[in-house]
Design an enzyme around this catalytic site. Structure first.
Site, PDB file in Angstrom:
ATOM      1  CE  LYS A 199      45.552  35.933  45.443  1.00  0.00           C
ATOM      2  NZ  LYS A 199      46.603  34.900  45.582  1.00  0.00           N
ATOM      3  CD  GLU A 206      46.972  26.728  40.035  1.00  0.00           C
ATOM      4  OE1 GLU A 206      47.319  27.853  39.636  1.00  0.00           O
ATOM      5  OE2 GLU A 206      46.534  26.517  41.183  1.00  0.00           O
ATOM      6  N   GLY A 243      56.718  39.993  35.125  1.00  0.00           N
ATOM      7  CA  GLY A 243      57.499  39.477  34.017  1.00  0.00           C
ATOM      8  C   GLY A 243      57.612  37.971  34.016  1.00  0.00           C
ATOM      9  CG  ASP A 255      35.968  32.123  45.922  1.00  0.00           C
ATOM     10  OD1 ASP A 255      35.404  33.170  45.564  1.00  0.00           O
ATOM     11  OD2 ASP A 255      35.791  31.020  45.383  1.00  0.00           O
ATOM     12  NE  ARG A 278      36.632  32.284  41.311  1.00  0.00           N
ATOM     13  CZ  ARG A 278      36.028  33.408  41.706  1.00  0.00           C
ATOM     14  NH1 ARG A 278      35.892  33.670  42.987  1.00  0.00           N
ATOM     15  NH2 ARG A 278      35.575  34.271  40.800  1.00  0.00           N
ATOM     16  N   GLY A 279      41.646  33.001  44.128  1.00  0.00           N
ATOM     17  CA  GLY A 279      41.994  34.231  44.824  1.00  0.00           C
ATOM     18  C   GLY A 279      40.843  35.043  45.376  1.00  0.00           C
TER      19      GLY A 279
END
Length: 594
Positions: free
Chosen positions: A459, A521, A487, A457, A454-455
């Protein structure tokens, strides 16, 4: 006198109750609740001494608690001097947000705000790298007649600028000082010299030195000399260092203990041991005793090049002088023994640390972890890591890099053993993680490792440390936005990376379950059959194991998912099942028992 002692004891009791409550010791707080009713009638002298003691020792949390207690007293009157002392302490402890709150409280209580108070707040922002806010404080001061910035204000701000590498602000501040009629002093110039020197900007540094030599009221002093020779010495410019030492000596600046230690460190760092020994002798000729800094410098110099006997000789000499090793000493010893493969002595040092009054820090734990990583002793390494967490030392990127390297080495060794692969067939210890063209499924993704996290928390902390470490091992790592370009269709790219990766790493943080992407995921990762290494980051495996029964830290997140109704009951159940299964995988547990 008896009343004073009684009041002092009552004050101390109240302070301890507050600290115990903050630490979560509610039982003691309730037991003393009756005595706390009298906390508004504490003896002034005892309370002020307790506050002064905490400020002096930079115990900012406790100091603010005591100050809060002080403000509750019936005899309390707002005091500008106390506020300034607290603001300076908070700046020193890099607590700029707390300093801002305290300053606003000071204004609200209508204290007489001085230039010293504004300077303390400015320093707090500057120390934390908030230069924009620091400069806004400077502008605010200019608008107040009785709070005009003085030499200390400008010098403190200039120090923050050079420490952060914003040298473009130096000339701007010097120009502002000139317009305001504020003359720089030798402290100002020393600050600039030190900043340029640490940044390796020697031409600029020498220009400032030349200006100081030509001036009448800002002549260089011993601090200038130490800063200059240290800058050249650290960069290996020994001849320049020696030249400037002679220049300073020729104008009458006498060396001090720091000067000699700086020269010893520079010579030792570049293996010039004869010169290092010569300076040590000269130091004694000037009637300066070798200090703990001197011994640590020499021990580190010899230990770095594997001269274990010479290192131990100086250690024994230091002990015979009655000096006790500190963290720096022990860290140098651990590093030297690690490189020399003398691992049994490292265990002895760790035990010595545990039985002494020395408080270990993160660099010490990192050196010990690196030693056990080199030795391949995972059990001892995990014990030291848990000890690090228990003592309150915050792991950094080096900590995680070392742990990850050790764990991946162990996983790779197991993979190699199970495949009955001889050592001669694999030259890269992590080659087993690379995509294989002989695999039953075609590898179309360029990634070897997929990091599920989870970014918000982790990243920029643990996840990034993993990414950097694994990338340095020539492994291709997928870390969502770091690899996805504008993109790209996120679900397709992520599924492809997970499906073809050789290893999955799942970082279970406290708010992991708030992200449906993380859960989806994880579920997909388990379906691929690819090995998963879980990292329980301040989360216990039990917290994610029993989420299906509405227990653990992830239960509220699932309740929120259910209430929003965005995901089907079948999908939520699948995610809970994935968490339950992942909780039994062997991995790392990073937790704080407090």
């Amino acid at each position: 006198m008896a009343n004073a002692k009684k009041a002092s004891r009552r004050t101390t009791s109240a302070i301890l109750r507050m600290e115990a409550a903050k630490a979560g010791v509610e039982r003691k707080a309730k037991a003393n609740a009756k005595a706390a009713k009298n906390s508004t009638l504490l003896y002034p002298r005892a309370l002020l001494e307790a506050l002064t003691d905490r400020i002096h020792n930079s115990q900012w949390r406790s100091a603010l608690q005591v100050f809060g207690l002080l403000r509750k007293q019936q005899w309390y009157q707002p005091n500008t001097e106390i506020y300034i002392k607290l603001l300076v302490m908070l700046g020193r402890c890099r607590q700029h947000e707390k300093a801002h709150i305290l300053f606003q409280m000071m204004l609200k209580e209508r204290c007489h705000v001085t230039v010293e108070a504004y300077t303390a707040v400015l320093a707090a922002y500057g120390r934390n790298g908030c230069l924009e806010k620091a400069f806004s404080i400077l502008e605010e001061m200019k608008a107040i007649p009785h709070c005009q910035p003085n030499i200390f204000t400008y010098t403190i701000l200039m120090k923050s600028c050079v420490e952060l590498g914003h040298f473009d602000h130096v000339n701007r501040l010097l120009s502002e000082m000139s317009r305001a009629g504020v003359r720089p002093n030798f402290v100002t110039y020393n600050t600039i010299v030190g900043g340029f020197g640490k940044a390796g900007m020697f031409e600029e540094m020498e220009n400032v030195l030349s200006h100081m030599l030509e001036s009448h009221d800002c002549k260089p002093d011993v601090w200038t000399m130490n800063s200059t020779i240290g800058a050249f010495g650290n960069r290996g410019q020994i001849e320049k260092m020696e030249k400037w030492y002679e220049n300073f000596h020729s104008i009458g600046i006498q060396p001090d203990a720091t000067t000699f230690n700086t020269l010893i460190n520079s010579y030792g760092k570049h293996c010039l041991y004869e010169k290092m020994t010569s300076v040590m002798e000269k130091m004694q000729n000037f009637y300066f005793s070798w200090t703990i800094v001197t011994y640590n410098t020499v021990i580190n110099a010899y230990g770095r090049v594997g001269e274990i006997k010479k290192m131990e000789n100086f250690l024994n000499l230091m002990l015979s002088e009655g000096m006790k090793p500190n963290r720096i000493t022990l860290c140098s010893l651990v590093s030297a023994y690690s490189k020399g493969g003398i691992f049994h002595k490292i265990t002895k040092i760790v035990r010595q640390m545990e039985n002494s009054k020395i408080v270990p820090d993160t660099p010490f734990f990192n050196s010990v972890l690196d030693a056990y990583q080199r030795a391949g002793n995972m059990a001892e390494m995990e014990h030291v890591f848990q000890k690090m967490i228990d003592t309150g030392c915050q792991p950094d990127k080096i900590t995680f890099a070392t742990m990850n390297k050790a764990y991946l080495s162990e996983v790779q060794s197991s993979s190699m053993a199970s495949a009955s692969t001889s050592e001669n067939e694999i030259t890269n210890p992590f080659e087993g993680f690379a995509p294989s063209t002989s695999s039953k499924r075609m590898k179309t993704s360029p990634y070897d490792v997929f990091i599920n996290h989870r970014g918000p928390d982790v990243k920029h902390t643990l996840a990034m440390a993993l990414y950097d470490t694994l990338s340095a091992m020539r492994l291709r790592v997928f870390l969502d936005s770091k690899e996805l370009e504008t993109g790209d269709f996120l679900p397709r790219e992520i599924k492809e990376a997970m499906h073809n990766a050789e290893l999955h790493i799942a970082i279970f943080s406290e708010k992991y379950a708030e992200s449906p992407w993380c859960l989806a995921e994880l579920s997909f990762m388990l379906k691929t059959g690819t090995p998963i290494v879980p990292v329980f980051y301040y989360v216990d495996p039990a917290d994610i194991r029993w989420v299906n029964k509405g227990k653990g830290v992830y239960a509220p997140s699932f309740l929120e998912h259910e209430e929003k109704g965005r995901y089907t009951p079948e999908m939520l159940q699948e995610w809970k099942k994935a968490l339950y299964e992942a909780s039994f995988y062997r991995g790392h547990i990073i937790t704080n028992k407090e």
